[in-house]
Design a protein around this motif. Structure first.
Motif, PDB file in Angstrom:
ATOM      1  N   ASP A  46       3.924  34.776 -34.995  1.00  0.00           N
ATOM      2  CA  ASP A  46       4.830  34.030 -34.124  1.00  0.00           C
ATOM      3  C   ASP A  46       4.348  34.023 -32.668  1.00  0.00           C
ATOM      4  OD1 ASP A  46       7.273  32.604 -33.538  1.00  0.00           O
ATOM      5  OD2 ASP A  46       8.149  34.484 -32.809  1.00  0.00           O
ATOM      6  N   LEU A  47       3.311  34.796 -32.366  1.00  0.00           N
ATOM      7  CA  LEU A  47       2.870  34.934 -30.972  1.00  0.00           C
ATOM      8  C   LEU A  47       1.837  33.880 -30.591  1.00  0.00           C
ATOM      9  CD1 LEU A  47       2.395  38.735 -30.243  1.00  0.00           C
ATOM     10  CD2 LEU A  47       4.378  37.278 -29.826  1.00  0.00           C
ATOM     11  N   VAL A  48       1.952  33.454 -29.343  1.00  0.00           N
ATOM     12  CA  VAL A  48       0.956  32.594 -28.737  1.00  0.00           C
ATOM     13  C   VAL A  48       0.456  33.285 -27.471  1.00  0.00           C
ATOM     14  CG1 VAL A  48       2.672  31.223 -27.494  1.00  0.00           C
ATOM     15  CG2 VAL A  48       0.428  30.250 -27.927  1.00  0.00           C
ATOM     16  N   ALA A  49      -0.848  33.231 -27.263  1.00  0.00           N
ATOM     17  CA  ALA A  49      -1.474  33.802 -26.071  1.00  0.00           C
ATOM     18  C   ALA A  49      -1.704  32.658 -25.084  1.00  0.00           C
ATOM     19  CB  ALA A  49      -2.791  34.468 -26.433  1.00  0.00           C
ATOM     20  N   ILE A  50      -1.102  32.791 -23.908  1.00  0.00           N
ATOM     21  CA  ILE A  50      -1.235  31.780 -22.856  1.00  0.00           C
ATOM     22  C   ILE A  50      -2.124  32.371 -21.761  1.00  0.00           C
ATOM     23  CG2 ILE A  50      -0.018  30.411 -21.113  1.00  0.00           C
ATOM     24  CD1 ILE A  50       0.671  29.585 -23.976  1.00  0.00           C
ATOM     25  N   SER A  51      -3.229  31.712 -21.486  1.00  0.00           N
ATOM     26  CA  SER A  51      -4.179  32.199 -20.480  1.00  0.00           C
ATOM     27  C   SER A  51      -4.248  31.234 -19.300  1.00  0.00           C
ATOM     28  CB  SER A  51      -5.571  32.358 -21.086  1.00  0.00           C
ATOM     29  OG  SER A  51      -5.553  33.330 -22.113  1.00  0.00           O
ATOM     30  N   PHE A  52      -4.512  31.803 -18.133  1.00  0.00           N
ATOM     31  CA  PHE A  52      -4.633  30.998 -16.923  1.00  0.00           C
ATOM     32  C   PHE A  52      -5.414  31.765 -15.872  1.00  0.00           C
ATOM     33  CE2 PHE A  52      -0.851  33.545 -16.500  1.00  0.00           C
ATOM     34  CZ  PHE A  52      -0.827  33.945 -15.177  1.00  0.00           C
ATOM     35  N   GLN A  53      -5.909  31.037 -14.889  1.00  0.00           N
ATOM     36  CA  GLN A  53      -6.608  31.616 -13.755  1.00  0.00           C
ATOM     37  C   GLN A  53      -5.676  31.551 -12.549  1.00  0.00           C
ATOM     38  OE1 GLN A  53     -10.198  29.300 -13.523  1.00  0.00           O
ATOM     39  NE2 GLN A  53     -11.111  30.364 -15.256  1.00  0.00           N
ATOM     40  N   PRO A  54      -5.276  32.700 -12.003  1.00  0.00           N
ATOM     41  CA  PRO A  54      -4.337  32.686 -10.885  1.00  0.00           C
ATOM     42  C   PRO A  54      -4.881  31.876  -9.707  1.00  0.00           C
ATOM     43  CG  PRO A  54      -4.823  34.942 -11.583  1.00  0.00           C
ATOM     44  CD  PRO A  54      -5.723  34.044 -12.348  1.00  0.00           C
ATOM     45  N   GLU A  55      -4.017  31.023  -9.156  1.00  0.00           N
ATOM     46  CA  GLU A  55      -4.392  30.203  -8.006  1.00  0.00           C
ATOM     47  C   GLU A  55      -3.722  30.680  -6.719  1.00  0.00           C
ATOM     48  OE1 GLU A  55      -3.386  26.249  -9.228  1.00  0.00           O
ATOM     49  OE2 GLU A  55      -4.945  26.222 -10.779  1.00  0.00           O
ATOM     50  N   THR A  56      -2.498  31.174  -6.846  1.00  0.00           N
ATOM     51  CA  THR A  56      -1.788  31.738  -5.712  1.00  0.00           C
ATOM     52  C   THR A  56      -1.073  32.996  -6.179  1.00  0.00           C
ATOM     53  OG1 THR A  56       0.180  30.388  -6.122  1.00  0.00           O
ATOM     54  CG2 THR A  56      -1.413  29.524  -4.529  1.00  0.00           C
ATOM     55  N   ALA A  57      -0.831  33.899  -5.250  1.00  0.00           N
ATOM     56  CA  ALA A  57      -0.134  35.142  -5.597  1.00  0.00           C
ATOM     57  C   ALA A  57       0.678  35.600  -4.395  1.00  0.00           C
ATOM     58  CB  ALA A  57      -1.134  36.220  -6.008  1.00  0.00           C
ATOM     59  N   PHE A  58       1.785  36.254  -4.707  1.00  0.00           N
ATOM     60  CA  PHE A  58       2.713  36.693  -3.671  1.00  0.00           C
ATOM     61  C   PHE A  58       3.183  38.112  -3.944  1.00  0.00           C
ATOM     62  CE2 PHE A  58       2.895  32.186  -4.342  1.00  0.00           C
ATOM     63  CZ  PHE A  58       2.801  31.665  -3.064  1.00  0.00           C
ATOM     64  N   ASP A  59       3.240  38.897  -2.904  1.00  0.00           N
ATOM     65  CA  ASP A  59       3.824  40.229  -3.004  1.00  0.00           C
ATOM     66  C   ASP A  59       5.337  40.030  -3.064  1.00  0.00           C
ATOM     67  OD1 ASP A  59       4.849  42.793  -2.635  1.00  0.00           O
ATOM     68  OD2 ASP A  59       3.400  43.307  -1.084  1.00  0.00           O
ATOM     69  N   GLN A  60       5.959  40.432  -4.152  1.00  0.00           N
ATOM     70  CA  GLN A  60       7.404  40.281  -4.312  1.00  0.00           C
ATOM     71  C   GLN A  60       8.103  41.636  -4.358  1.00  0.00           C
ATOM     72  OE1 GLN A  60       8.695  37.631  -3.674  1.00  0.00           O
ATOM     73  NE2 GLN A  60       7.550  35.895  -4.453  1.00  0.00           N
ATOM     74  N   THR A  61       7.395  42.689  -3.957  1.00  0.00           N
ATOM     75  CA  THR A  61       8.000  44.008  -3.893  1.00  0.00           C
ATOM     76  C   THR A  61       9.128  43.978  -2.870  1.00  0.00           C
ATOM     77  OG1 THR A  61       5.858  44.998  -4.415  1.00  0.00           O
ATOM     78  CG2 THR A  61       7.549  46.461  -3.467  1.00  0.00           C
ATOM     79  N   PRO A  62      10.319  44.486  -3.219  1.00  0.00           N
ATOM     80  CA  PRO A  62      11.402  44.495  -2.236  1.00  0.00           C
ATOM     81  C   PRO A  62      10.953  45.175  -0.938  1.00  0.00           C
ATOM     82  CG  PRO A  62      12.231  45.123  -4.385  1.00  0.00           C
ATOM     83  CD  PRO A  62      10.731  45.066  -4.498  1.00  0.00           C
ATOM     84  N   GLY A  63      11.295  44.571   0.177  1.00  0.00           N
ATOM     85  CA  GLY A  63      10.925  45.122   1.474  1.00  0.00           C
ATOM     86  C   GLY A  63      10.434  44.041   2.402  1.00  0.00           C
TER      87      GLY A  63
END
Length: 169
Positions: A137-154
């Motif tokens: 039932d599983l599908v593997a979804i792959s991608f190359q990150p284009e943007t990233a954000f620090d979402q750690t509270p603070g």
């Protein structure tokens, strides 16, 4: 051959994702309505340039339709024990059926999530139930990150990772 740009994710972020932390996958339809599902596994290339998340087809129909139609993906990786969180986004995805070769990384992901959640008081049975799957039932979804954000509270929550030349997580 042109030089590759520096990796978007620092070794610290790559290590956190690779360890196996909570992964919530999202996309959207043409009307910008979101679709969201918890991944039952995730892995990242050692250089951080490719991420793969595992979704149960039976629970992710709308999300998988939206990923196929839009190609847009956002994944939030968060450590339950520390709340360190990073969001990555990309505009292109590929999918494939999960195989028996994926089982070791899925089992490692489950063990890490069990440790993370049991450390903060949840029962192992809950973790196993939450991340249960049938391999077919599983599908593997792959991608190359284009943007990233620090979402750690603070104070840095929402900051683009590329805006921090030191790459401090």
């Amino acid at each position: 051959m042109p030089d590759m740009p520096p990796a978007l994710l620092t070794p610290e972020w790559i290590g956190m994702i690779d360890k196996g932390v909570s992964a919530i996958v999202a996309s959207r339809d043409a009307a910008l309505r979101p679709s969201v599902m918890r991944a039952v596994g995730a892995t990242i290339a050692p250089d951080g340039r490719e991420i793969t998340v595992f979704l149960a087809r039976s629970q992710s129909r709308q999300l998988l339709q939206d990923l196929a139609a839009s190609g847009q993906i956002a994944v939030v990786f968060s450590s339950p024990t520390s709340h360190r969180t990073v969001q990555v986004k990309a505009g292109g995805v590929t999918g494939r059926p999960a195989t028996a070769d994926d089982l070791p990384l899925l089992q490692r992901y489950l063990a890490s999530m069990e440790w993370e959640l049991c450390t903060i008081g949840y029962k192992a049975e809950l973790v196993h139930s939450m991340l249960a799957f049938r391999l077919d039932d599983l599908v593997a979804i792959s991608f190359q990150p284009e943007t990233a954000f620090d979402q750690t509270p603070g104070p840095r929550a929402g900051a683009a990772l590329a805006s921090d030349p030191a790459g401090t997580p």
